[in-house]
Write a protein that holds these residues in place. Structure first.
Motif, PDB file in Angstrom:
ATOM      1  N   GLN A   5      23.383 -22.637  -2.370  1.00  0.00           N
ATOM      2  CA  GLN A   5      22.738 -21.523  -1.686  1.00  0.00           C
ATOM      3  C   GLN A   5      21.687 -20.920  -2.600  1.00  0.00           C
TER       4      GLN A   5
ATOM      5  N   TYR B 126      16.878 -26.571   4.049  1.00  0.00           N
ATOM      6  CA  TYR B 126      17.861 -25.488   4.035  1.00  0.00           C
ATOM      7  C   TYR B 126      17.973 -24.908   5.442  1.00  0.00           C
TER       8      TYR B 126
ATOM      9  N   LEU C  43      19.291 -18.781   1.856  1.00  0.00           N
ATOM     10  CA  LEU C  43      19.285 -20.154   2.361  1.00  0.00           C
ATOM     11  C   LEU C  43      20.558 -20.868   1.934  1.00  0.00           C
ATOM     12  N   GLU C  44      20.965 -21.832   2.745  1.00  0.00           N
ATOM     13  CA  GLU C  44      22.064 -22.717   2.384  1.00  0.00           C
ATOM     14  C   GLU C  44      21.589 -24.149   2.618  1.00  0.00           C
ATOM     15  N   ALA C  45      21.896 -25.021   1.648  1.00  0.00           N
ATOM     16  CA  ALA C  45      21.454 -26.413   1.745  1.00  0.00           C
ATOM     17  C   ALA C  45      22.028 -27.049   2.994  1.00  0.00           C
TER      18      ALA C  45
END
Length: 113
Positions: free
Chosen positions: A65, A92, A108-110
Motif C-alpha cells: 500500500q 494500484y 493506493l493498494e497494489a
C-alpha cells in the motif's frame, strides 16, 4: 475575513512550496502523467495500524500500500475509491481519496497480478 484569506495563502503555498520539487515534492508518473507529488510511507503505516491493529504486522500479513499527496489543480477531479490508478507504471486501486484545502491525499493498494 481571516479564515478565507488564510485558506487562499495555503492554496497558493500548495503549488509554490508544498509540492515544489526543490522543496518537498518528487516527480512521479501518476495515471500516465508526470506529476509532482509527495509519497508518505509513514502516514500509510500509521493508518494501517489504526485500521487493523498490530497483530497483523506480527503475523507478517502485508499488502503493498502507499499514500501520496498531490495538488488538486495538477491532478484534476478527485478520483473515486475503487478506481484503478497506475503509479510509476505499477497498477494500484484507490482505497481512499480526500481533498483538503486544495491537496489530495490518495491511498493506493497494489492490484493482485
Amino acid at each position: 475575513k481571516m479564515g478565507n484569506a488564510f485558506k487562499d495563502i495555503i492554496r497558493n503555498d500548495n503549488v509554490s512550496v508544498f509540492l515544489n520539487p526543490d522543496e518537498f515534492g518528487e516527480i512521479h508518473l501518476v495515471g500516465g502523467r508526470r506529476m509532482n507529488v509527495i509519497v508518505d510511507d509513514n502516514e500509510m503505516i500509521e493508518r494501517e495500524k489504526r485500521q487493523s491493529g498490530m497483530k497483523d504486522y506480527r503475523q507478517g500479513v502485508y499488502k503493498r500500500q502507499m499514500l501520496f499527496y498531490a495538488c488538486a489543480t495538477s491532478f484534476g477531479p478527485l478520483p473515486p475509491v475503487g478506481r484503478s490508478l497506475s503509479f510509476d507504471n505499477q497498477p494500484y486501486v484507490i482505497t481512499d481519496a480526500v481533498e483538503e484545502d486544495g491537496i489530495y491525499s490518495i491511498s493506493l493498494e497494489a492490484m493482485r497480478s
